[in-house]
Design a protein around this motif. Sequence first.
Motif, PDB file in Angstrom:
ATOM      1  N   GLN A   1       0.842  -1.003   0.033  1.00 50.69           N
ATOM      2  CA  GLN A   1      -0.653   0.120  -0.328  1.00 50.69           C
ATOM      3  C   GLN A   1       1.020   1.014   0.409  1.00 50.69           C
ATOM      4  O   GLN A   1       0.708   2.135  -0.529  1.00 50.69           O
ATOM      5  CB  GLN A   1      -0.492  -0.449   1.096  1.00 50.69           C
ATOM      6  CG  GLN A   1      -1.918  -0.802   1.096  1.00 50.69           C
ATOM      7  CD  GLN A   1      -2.989  -1.235   2.553  1.00 50.69           C
ATOM      8  OE1 GLN A   1      -2.748  -0.621   3.192  1.00 50.69           O
ATOM      9  NE2 GLN A   1      -4.162  -2.368   2.109  1.00 50.69           N
TER      10      GLN A   1
ATOM     11  N   GLN B   1      -0.564   5.655   2.637  1.00 50.61           N
ATOM     12  CA  GLN B   1      -0.502   4.699   2.971  1.00 50.61           C
ATOM     13  C   GLN B   1      -2.210   4.297   3.126  1.00 50.61           C
ATOM     14  O   GLN B   1      -3.015   3.677   2.649  1.00 50.61           O
ATOM     15  CB  GLN B   1       0.204   4.073   3.794  1.00 50.61           C
ATOM     16  CG  GLN B   1       0.005   2.753   4.329  1.00 50.61           C
ATOM     17  CD  GLN B   1      -0.643   2.074   5.442  1.00 50.61           C
ATOM     18  OE1 GLN B   1      -0.014   2.576   6.069  1.00 50.61           O
ATOM     19  NE2 GLN B   1      -1.269   1.193   5.519  1.00 50.61           N
TER      20      GLN B   1
ATOM     21  N   SER C   1      -4.941   2.337   1.921  1.00 52.04           N
ATOM     22  CA  SER C   1      -5.457   1.286   2.945  1.00 52.04           C
ATOM     23  C   SER C   1      -7.898   1.786   2.934  1.00 52.04           C
ATOM     24  O   SER C   1      -8.287   0.262   2.423  1.00 52.04           O
ATOM     25  CB  SER C   1      -5.742   1.423   3.839  1.00 52.04           C
ATOM     26  OG  SER C   1      -6.370   0.456   5.216  1.00 52.04           O
TER      27      SER C   1
END
Lengths: 249, 249
Positions: B195, B206, B210
Amino acid sequence: MPQHANTFDRHSGDSICANCSVRRFSLCEHLLVGDAGAIAGPQQLHMAAKPGQILYRAGTTLEHLPVLCEGWALRFVSLSGGRRQILSFLLPGDMMSAMSLFTGRNSASIQTITKARYCLFRRGEILRILATKDTAQADGGQFIAEQQEICEQQLTDLGRRSAQERIARLILGLARRLRHRGLQWQGEFPFPLTQQHIADAMGLTQIHVSRILKVFRKAGIMKLSHGILAMYDTLALHHIADMEPADDD
Amino acid sequence: MPQHANTFDRHSGDSICANCSVRRFSLCEHLLVGDAGAIAGPQQLHMAAKPGQILYRAGTTLEHLPVLCEGWALRFVSLSGGRRQILSFLLPGDMMSAMSLFTGRNSASIQTITKARYCLFRRGEILRILATKDTAQADGGQFIAEQQEICEQQLTDLGRRSAQERIARLILGLARRLRHRGLQWQGEFPFPLTQQHIADAMGLTQIHVSRILKVFRKAGIMKLSHGILAMYDTLALHHIADMEPADDD
DNA sequence: CGTATAATTGAGCAGCGTCAAGGGTTGTGG
DNA sequence: CCACAACCCTTGACGCTGCTCAATTATACG
């Protein structure tokens, strides 16, 4: 042949290009110098266009490579929802579609910003002439590699920088390109981009660009109005842009 | 010569490249076929690297052009404040620094993602061989023009598209590149990006990546976990990505 | 002058970032 | 085989950057 050009003339390379002030900074220098491979006469077509005119549409085939002689232009793509992204600004001396030199296809639309003059060269002709040259500088790959580097810098700007940084870097980047072509870029000089142009290039809205230019103005760094850019504090601008001033900045 | 490679072997082109499954999709095809200009023996150097290894740093000079044979890698720049932008992902068959073929300088750092093998060719050698070929497809400019186009597409992604659109387009773009190289891209297949990689490439955090992958998962579109990408609904993904599915998608 | 284009300013909001805490998985060494 | 560390991912609360909508004021141009 461009679709919407309104006037054009045929000339030998000598008559117009001889007086061209940016020739020695551009591809043309390699094509027009008077050795065996030089282009002359009907190989070359000079065109003129009005401000805001769309010269080529994305996805078309280009047999002629246009080189911008005078004025500013831009390359853009439009996408769903009326969104528009400006990929690059073109200054005098720039190839309008460097990519199409190799692929024959131009993937972006090209539009003038100011009144402009440009010049058409046959693709095959260019490749033939460049192939006869030995200097690495005359390799067509050089030109496109340079553009690739600019494009990747812009990629990091859009990906990781704030609106202030982006705008500062755009201005300084353009100033540097003007400087390298011997054009004025200090004090007060013509700067034809509107706030909407800046917004479309930097992934912002015109409104937000307005607000940030206001900040720069209040801070006494620069002022952009009526097509004139007044530079007051390049050092501060470099600082905002997260850039080191060059020796000649 | 790369700075941090840990193992390397010298081979004639035949021994390893003969079995290379992506050769015919890459530059190597033009360099290794058995005519007069073919490279063989000590001209060619095969290297290996571990995951996460930095092979070249930005701003260095490259006399050898590396081509990725196996594994994934990425090109990136880092900027002030610990920010990092991934410029492109490299798949088997990609030149690691197409630009440096012409300029000799590579402007971005190159890092492996997975365990990787790559292969070095001398710049001068490549240019010499390509110059002897007549087909336009063998022109080095073609390769860099292609990369330029990808770069400009990413520019519009970062400038004008939402996080959902960006991620969907990244996945589909990689899937398409895998497909064109004859690698698996449908159903469940290895997908080594974390990610954080996706975030660094798309100008996101990130954490936000997610959240968006969670949306895709809940919607039954795709699932990415433990290095395996499971594609459930490519049509929906194309829709989110604002893309037309290709015939072979 | 009248009209189209460009810029300014304000109010409110959404997308995405930041900060923080916790859980899962992998690999390594004892 | 277990313990530990490193890494990757998940989830929540909250805030800021930059967008949307809207109204108003220059400014250029015919």
